[in-house]
Design a protein around this motif. Structure first.
Motif, mmCIF file in Angstrom:
data_model
loop_
_atom_site.group_PDB
_atom_site.id
_atom_site.type_symbol
_atom_site.label_atom_id
_atom_site.label_comp_id
_atom_site.label_asym_id
_atom_site.label_seq_id
_atom_site.Cartn_x
_atom_site.Cartn_y
_atom_site.Cartn_z
ATOM 1 N N ILE A 68 -9.336 -4.365 2.374
ATOM 2 C CA ILE A 68 -7.913 -4.047 2.364
ATOM 3 C C ILE A 68 -7.393 -4.150 0.940
ATOM 4 O O ILE A 68 -7.527 -5.185 0.285
ATOM 5 N N SER A 69 -6.762 -3.094 0.481
ATOM 6 C CA SER A 69 -6.235 -3.074 -0.877
ATOM 7 C C SER A 69 -4.880 -3.777 -0.923
ATOM 8 O O SER A 69 -4.180 -3.864 0.084
ATOM 9 N N PRO A 70 -4.488 -4.258 -2.082
ATOM 10 C CA PRO A 70 -3.169 -4.897 -2.210
ATOM 11 C C PRO A 70 -2.021 -3.954 -1.874
ATOM 12 O O PRO A 70 -1.013 -4.373 -1.317
ATOM 13 N N SER A 71 -2.181 -2.667 -2.191
ATOM 14 C CA SER A 71 -1.112 -1.719 -1.868
ATOM 15 C C SER A 71 -0.991 -1.521 -0.357
ATOM 16 O O SER A 71 0.111 -1.316 0.155
ATOM 17 N N ALA A 72 -2.111 -1.616 0.369
ATOM 18 C CA ALA A 72 -2.048 -1.506 1.826
ATOM 19 C C ALA A 72 -1.331 -2.704 2.433
ATOM 20 O O ALA A 72 -0.552 -2.565 3.376
ATOM 21 N N VAL A 73 -1.568 -3.869 1.865
ATOM 22 C CA VAL A 73 -0.879 -5.075 2.343
ATOM 23 C C VAL A 73 0.620 -4.959 2.078
ATOM 24 O O VAL A 73 1.443 -5.274 2.947
ATOM 25 N N VAL A 91 5.108 3.080 -1.994
ATOM 26 C CA VAL A 91 3.966 2.168 -2.173
ATOM 27 C C VAL A 91 2.721 2.751 -1.510
ATOM 28 O O VAL A 91 1.633 2.731 -2.080
ATOM 29 N N PHE A 92 2.888 3.291 -0.309
ATOM 30 C CA PHE A 92 1.758 3.886 0.402
ATOM 31 C C PHE A 92 1.179 5.064 -0.364
ATOM 32 O O PHE A 92 -0.038 5.167 -0.542
ATOM 33 N N LEU A 93 2.038 5.959 -0.835
ATOM 34 C CA LEU A 93 1.562 7.150 -1.544
ATOM 35 C C LEU A 93 0.921 6.795 -2.884
ATOM 36 O O LEU A 93 -0.099 7.386 -3.267
ATOM 37 N N LEU A 94 1.499 5.840 -3.598
ATOM 38 C CA LEU A 94 0.901 5.429 -4.868
ATOM 39 C C LEU A 94 -0.454 4.769 -4.639
ATOM 40 O O LEU A 94 -1.397 4.995 -5.402
ATOM 41 N N GLY A 95 -0.558 3.961 -3.606
ATOM 42 C CA GLY A 95 -1.837 3.320 -3.294
ATOM 43 C C GLY A 95 -2.885 4.333 -2.877
ATOM 44 O O GLY A 95 -4.051 4.241 -3.267
ATOM 45 N N ALA A 96 -2.466 5.332 -2.090
ATOM 46 C CA ALA A 96 -3.405 6.359 -1.645
ATOM 47 C C ALA A 96 -3.884 7.201 -2.828
ATOM 48 O O ALA A 96 -5.068 7.533 -2.922
ATOM 49 N N SER A 97 -2.959 7.534 -3.740
ATOM 50 C CA SER A 97 -3.377 8.349 -4.890
ATOM 51 C C SER A 97 -4.268 7.530 -5.826
ATOM 52 O O SER A 97 -5.200 8.056 -6.426
ATOM 53 N N GLN A 98 -4.003 6.223 -5.942
ATOM 54 C CA GLN A 98 -4.851 5.366 -6.770
ATOM 55 C C GLN A 98 -6.251 5.279 -6.174
ATOM 56 O O GLN A 98 -7.251 5.339 -6.889
ATOM 57 N N GLN A 99 -6.354 5.151 -4.853
ATOM 58 C CA GLN A 99 -7.658 5.103 -4.197
ATOM 59 C C GLN A 99 -8.395 6.423 -4.361
ATOM 60 O O GLN A 99 -9.614 6.448 -4.535
ATOM 61 N N ALA A 100 -7.668 7.529 -4.312
ATOM 62 C CA ALA A 100 -8.312 8.833 -4.486
ATOM 63 C C ALA A 100 -8.851 8.988 -5.911
ATOM 64 O O ALA A 100 -9.932 9.539 -6.119
ATOM 65 N N ARG A 101 -8.097 8.496 -6.888
ATOM 66 C CA ARG A 101 -8.553 8.584 -8.282
ATOM 67 C C ARG A 101 -9.755 7.692 -8.536
ATOM 68 O O ARG A 101 -10.684 8.055 -9.233
ATOM 69 N N ASP A 102 -9.712 6.477 -7.950
ATOM 70 C CA ASP A 102 -10.801 5.524 -8.168
ATOM 71 C C ASP A 102 -12.027 5.830 -7.331
ATOM 72 O O ASP A 102 -13.106 5.320 -7.605
ATOM 73 N N GLY A 103 -11.845 6.615 -6.306
ATOM 74 C CA GLY A 103 -12.947 6.913 -5.406
ATOM 75 C C GLY A 103 -13.251 5.777 -4.449
ATOM 76 O O GLY A 103 -14.312 5.732 -3.846
ATOM 77 N N THR A 104 -12.311 4.849 -4.313
ATOM 78 C CA THR A 104 -12.516 3.737 -3.384
ATOM 79 C C THR A 104 -12.018 4.146 -2.008
ATOM 80 O O THR A 104 -11.073 4.908 -1.871
ATOM 81 N N GLY A 105 -12.647 3.620 -1.007
ATOM 82 C CA GLY A 105 -12.267 3.943 0.360
ATOM 83 C C GLY A 105 -11.995 2.687 1.148
ATOM 84 O O GLY A 105 -11.855 1.598 0.600
ATOM 85 N N SER A 106 -11.970 2.822 2.439
ATOM 86 C CA SER A 106 -11.681 1.674 3.291
ATOM 87 C C SER A 106 -12.860 0.712 3.369
ATOM 88 O O SER A 106 -12.726 -0.396 3.852
ATOM 89 N N ALA A 107 -14.031 1.118 2.887
ATOM 90 C CA ALA A 107 -15.196 0.245 2.922
ATOM 91 C C ALA A 107 -15.040 -0.925 1.953
ATOM 92 O O ALA A 107 -15.721 -1.933 2.078
ATOM 93 N N SER A 113 2.354 -2.177 1.677
ATOM 94 C CA SER A 113 2.873 -1.127 2.539
ATOM 95 C C SER A 113 3.091 -1.651 3.962
ATOM 96 O O SER A 113 4.106 -1.343 4.595
ATOM 97 N N ASN A 114 2.156 -2.452 4.444
ATOM 98 C CA ASN A 114 2.287 -3.040 5.771
ATOM 99 C C ASN A 114 3.491 -3.987 5.829
ATOM 100 O O ASN A 114 4.230 -4.014 6.806
ATOM 101 N N LYS A 115 3.704 -4.754 4.759
ATOM 102 C CA LYS A 115 4.840 -5.675 4.702
ATOM 103 C C LYS A 115 6.151 -4.894 4.709
ATOM 104 O O LYS A 115 7.120 -5.295 5.358
ATOM 105 N N MET A 116 6.176 -3.764 4.004
ATOM 106 C CA MET A 116 7.381 -2.926 3.999
ATOM 107 C C MET A 116 7.678 -2.393 5.406
ATOM 108 O O MET A 116 8.827 -2.315 5.822
ATOM 109 N N MET A 117 6.637 -2.034 6.150
ATOM 110 C CA MET A 117 6.839 -1.552 7.505
ATOM 111 C C MET A 117 7.406 -2.668 8.393
ATOM 112 O O MET A 117 8.276 -2.425 9.227
ATOM 113 N N GLN A 118 6.917 -3.888 8.196
ATOM 114 C CA GLN A 118 7.445 -5.009 8.975
ATOM 115 C C GLN A 118 8.928 -5.235 8.667
ATOM 116 O O GLN A 118 9.725 -5.474 9.582
#
Length: 80
Positions: free
Chosen positions: A45-50, A26-42, A52-57
């Motif tokens: 919080i993206s749904p994939s980050a949420v 989930v983390f890698l797919l979200g990161a690659s999607q952000q890289a393709r879209d050109g979106t950053g942390s600005a 990924s965080n839930k998976m870590m919990q």
């Protein structure tokens, strides 16, 4: 009783690995999607980050269960 606890321990360890791998995917797919879209942390919080965080919990929870079971098995083995 010990066999049951051992089976629970194996299940907790397998669940930990499965959740870890799923969280990484989930983390890698979200990161690659952000890289393709050109979106950053600005953008916030993206749904994939949420997710990924839930998976870590979940991983931490399964690890805690596995550690508790190891301690319980060792404690029961020491008593007998």
């Amino acid at each position: 009783m010990s066999t049951f606890l051992t089976i629970l321990l194996i299940a907790a360890m397998i669940a930990t690995v499965v959740v870890l791998v799923r969280g990484l995917v989930v983390f890698l797919l979200g990161a690659s999607q952000q890289a393709r879209d050109g979106t950053g942390s600005a953008d916030g919080i993206s749904p994939s980050a949420v997710k990924s965080n839930k998976m870590m919990q979940y991983r931490i929870m399964f690890q805690a269960v596995a550690i508790f079971l190891v301690v319980l098995i060792m404690w029961l083995a020491g008593k007998s």
